[in-house]
Scaffold this motif. Structure first.
Motif, PDB file in Angstrom:
ATOM      1  N   THR A  11       0.804  -1.218   0.000  1.00 20.02           N
ATOM      2  CA  THR A  11       0.000   0.000   0.000  1.00 20.02           C
ATOM      3  C   THR A  11       0.835   1.266   0.000  1.00 20.02           C
ATOM      4  OG1 THR A  11      -0.159  -0.150   2.419  1.00 20.02           O
ATOM      5  CG2 THR A  11      -1.947  -1.119   1.132  1.00 20.02           C
ATOM      6  N   GLY A  12       2.110   1.187   0.392  1.00 15.64           N
ATOM      7  CA  GLY A  12       2.962   2.368   0.355  1.00 15.64           C
ATOM      8  C   GLY A  12       3.137   2.933  -1.031  1.00 15.64           C
ATOM      9  N   VAL A  13       2.913   2.109  -2.059  1.00 11.81           N
ATOM     10  CA  VAL A  13       3.010   2.587  -3.437  1.00 11.81           C
ATOM     11  C   VAL A  13       1.974   3.681  -3.694  1.00 11.81           C
ATOM     12  CG1 VAL A  13       2.808   1.867  -5.869  1.00 11.81           C
ATOM     13  CG2 VAL A  13       3.994   0.423  -4.229  1.00 11.81           C
ATOM     14  N   GLY A  14       0.897   3.681  -2.932  1.00 18.15           N
ATOM     15  CA  GLY A  14      -0.121   4.716  -3.075  1.00 18.15           C
ATOM     16  C   GLY A  14       0.379   6.106  -2.749  1.00 18.15           C
ATOM     17  N   ASP A  15       1.548   6.212  -2.112  1.00 17.19           N
ATOM     18  CA  ASP A  15       2.128   7.524  -1.814  1.00 17.19           C
ATOM     19  C   ASP A  15       2.805   8.140  -3.040  1.00 17.19           C
ATOM     20  OD1 ASP A  15       1.316   7.227   0.794  1.00 17.19           O
ATOM     21  OD2 ASP A  15       3.277   6.582   1.526  1.00 17.19           O
ATOM     22  N   LEU A  16       3.042   7.347  -4.078  1.00 12.47           N
ATOM     23  CA  LEU A  16       3.744   7.858  -5.261  1.00 12.47           C
ATOM     24  C   LEU A  16       2.797   8.658  -6.146  1.00 12.47           C
ATOM     25  CD1 LEU A  16       5.825   4.698  -6.260  1.00 12.47           C
ATOM     26  CD2 LEU A  16       6.523   6.627  -4.828  1.00 12.47           C
ATOM     27  N   ALA A  38      -0.616  -5.872  -3.010  1.00  8.90           N
ATOM     28  CA  ALA A  38      -1.934  -5.241  -3.077  1.00  8.90           C
ATOM     29  C   ALA A  38      -2.065  -4.180  -4.160  1.00  8.90           C
ATOM     30  CB  ALA A  38      -2.293  -4.638  -1.716  1.00  8.90           C
ATOM     31  N   MET A  39      -0.978  -3.452  -4.418  1.00  8.83           N
ATOM     32  CA  MET A  39      -1.090  -2.322  -5.340  1.00  8.83           C
ATOM     33  C   MET A  39      -0.738  -2.666  -6.784  1.00  8.83           C
ATOM     34  SD  MET A  39      -2.327   0.269  -3.771  1.00  8.83           S
ATOM     35  CE  MET A  39      -1.892   1.670  -4.805  1.00  8.83           C
ATOM     36  N   ILE A  40      -0.316  -3.909  -7.060  1.00 10.04           N
ATOM     37  CA  ILE A  40       0.000  -4.242  -8.456  1.00 10.04           C
ATOM     38  C   ILE A  40      -1.205  -4.036  -9.370  1.00 10.04           C
ATOM     39  CG2 ILE A  40       0.844  -5.976 -10.076  1.00 10.04           C
ATOM     40  CD1 ILE A  40       2.246  -7.359  -7.788  1.00 10.04           C
ATOM     41  N   PRO A  41      -2.387  -4.580  -9.039  1.00  6.33           N
ATOM     42  CA  PRO A  41      -3.530  -4.393  -9.949  1.00  6.33           C
ATOM     43  C   PRO A  41      -3.883  -2.933 -10.177  1.00  6.33           C
ATOM     44  CG  PRO A  41      -3.990  -6.101  -8.326  1.00  6.33           C
ATOM     45  CD  PRO A  41      -2.751  -5.411  -7.878  1.00  6.33           C
ATOM     46  N   LEU A  42      -3.853  -2.134  -9.124  1.00  7.70           N
ATOM     47  CA  LEU A  42      -4.240  -0.733  -9.250  1.00  7.70           C
ATOM     48  C   LEU A  42      -3.182   0.060 -10.006  1.00  7.70           C
ATOM     49  CD1 LEU A  42      -5.681  -0.176  -5.663  1.00  7.70           C
ATOM     50  CD2 LEU A  42      -6.910  -0.785  -7.752  1.00  7.70           C
ATOM     51  N   PRO A  54       5.170  -3.000 -21.501  1.00  7.77           N
ATOM     52  CA  PRO A  54       4.517  -3.574 -20.316  1.00  7.77           C
ATOM     53  C   PRO A  54       5.362  -3.429 -19.065  1.00  7.77           C
ATOM     54  CG  PRO A  54       5.384  -5.309 -21.727  1.00  7.77           C
ATOM     55  CD  PRO A  54       5.549  -4.027 -22.486  1.00  7.77           C
ATOM     56  N   VAL A  55       4.704  -3.406 -17.929  1.00 10.83           N
ATOM     57  CA  VAL A  55       5.391  -3.537 -16.644  1.00 10.83           C
ATOM     58  C   VAL A  55       5.698  -5.023 -16.457  1.00 10.83           C
ATOM     59  CG1 VAL A  55       5.188  -3.285 -14.149  1.00 10.83           C
ATOM     60  CG2 VAL A  55       4.180  -1.555 -15.656  1.00 10.83           C
ATOM     61  N   THR A  56       6.937  -5.336 -16.063  1.00 10.93           N
ATOM     62  CA  THR A  56       7.318  -6.727 -15.821  1.00 10.93           C
ATOM     63  C   THR A  56       7.272  -7.021 -14.334  1.00 10.93           C
ATOM     64  OG1 THR A  56       8.756  -6.749 -17.768  1.00 10.93           O
ATOM     65  CG2 THR A  56       9.101  -8.477 -16.131  1.00 10.93           C
ATOM     66  N   VAL A  57       6.524  -8.059 -13.974  1.00 12.05           N
ATOM     67  CA  VAL A  57       6.446  -8.523 -12.589  1.00 12.05           C
ATOM     68  C   VAL A  57       7.255  -9.799 -12.475  1.00 12.05           C
ATOM     69  CG1 VAL A  57       4.930  -9.419 -10.781  1.00 12.05           C
ATOM     70  CG2 VAL A  57       4.220  -7.443 -12.135  1.00 12.05           C
ATOM     71  N   TYR A  58       8.255  -9.780 -11.592  1.00 10.86           N
ATOM     72  CA  TYR A  58       9.148 -10.915 -11.389  1.00 10.86           C
ATOM     73  C   TYR A  58       8.784 -11.614 -10.078  1.00 10.86           C
ATOM     74  CZ  TYR A  58      12.115  -8.115 -14.553  1.00 10.86           C
ATOM     75  OH  TYR A  58      12.604  -7.353 -15.597  1.00 10.86           O
ATOM     76  N   GLY A  59       8.885 -12.925 -10.067  1.00 17.73           N
ATOM     77  CA  GLY A  59       8.654 -13.676  -8.848  1.00 17.73           C
ATOM     78  C   GLY A  59       8.928 -15.145  -9.068  1.00 17.73           C
TER      79      GLY A  59
END
Length: 232
Positions: A11-16, A38-42, A54-59
């Motif tokens: 949720t800290g990404v919401g500060d950006l 939590a903030m990836i979808p948003l 695209p944004v790349t999500v690694y895991g």
């Protein structure tokens, strides 16, 4: 390191601000628990159409499977790896393994082991001048300690401590750390980074830091502060 990288996406990404969100090209996920994804979808929903790539999500394979099955499944959220189509998606997934290094435009990210209730990893960020390790969520993990000790230019270690000592049983069951367990981990670390404490449970955060203040080893844990900038 550049400002186009996120390590976890809570949720800290919401500060950006919007411009900062739009610059993010790479998201490295430690594990699939909600406070880390939590903030990836948003984020993708907010900036996907405005980006050219695209944004790349690694895991890990299991983390990516969980994201595909339980988040980007058209039920909880649209599958942005197929929007606007599979040839030009807003999102792409990349599976990475422990020991693997992803080389970026400036610097590199290496996957380290961690030990949690779901498959989890830690990350080492290397700028070329120095290194930072982020533990994600982990219990005491000899493999992580060994990997940290093989990081010769480590300037910062961000490590979780979620519970106070009186809840050590809960920390063990949930595979988190408490101050006594972190102290045992720090005793085995042979490099000399600054140690920053994250994932403090609200309401007991001061208690945890008070207990950590009694640690007498050479490394001095301190609270990771909101908005703090670490250079390496």
């Amino acid at each position: 390191m550049d400002d186009d990288i996120l390590i976890d996406c809570g949720t800290g990404v919401g500060d950006l601000e919007y411009g900062q969100l739009k610059r993010i090209d790479h998201i490295f996920i430690t594990h699939a628990h909600l406070d880390h994804i939590a903030m990836i979808p948003l984020l993708i929903d907010s900036v996907g159409e405005a980006r050219g790539v695209p944004v790349t999500v690694y895991g890990s394979a299991e983390t990516i499977r969980i994201l595909r099955s339980h988040i980007f499944n058209w039920l909880i959220w649209p599958d942005f790896s197929a929007i606007p189509d599979r040839h030009r998606p807003f999102l792409r997934f990349q599976v990475i393994k422990v020991g693997e290094t992803v080389r970026l435009a400036r610097g590199a990210v290496t996957v380290m082991p961690a030990h949690h209730t779901v498959p989890a990893v830690a990350y080492c960020l290397d700028s070329g001048d120095g290194q930072l390790v982020y533990s994600g969520d982990t219990a005491y993990c000899p493999e992580l300690i060994a990997a940290i000790n093989r990081t010769p230019h480590l300037r910062h270690l961000i490590v979780e401590t979620a519970f106070p000592n009186e809840q050590q049983g809960l920390a063990l069951a949930s595979r988190h750390l408490c101050p006594a367990m972190l102290g045992a981990m720090l005793d085995e670390i042979t490099v000399t980074p600054e140690v920053h404490i994250s994932h403090l449970k609200p309401g007991v955060d001061d208690r945890i830091m008070d207990q950590l203040s009694s640690y007498r080893g050479p490394l001095r844990p301190r609270r990771l502060m909101h908005g703090q900038e670490l250079t390496f």
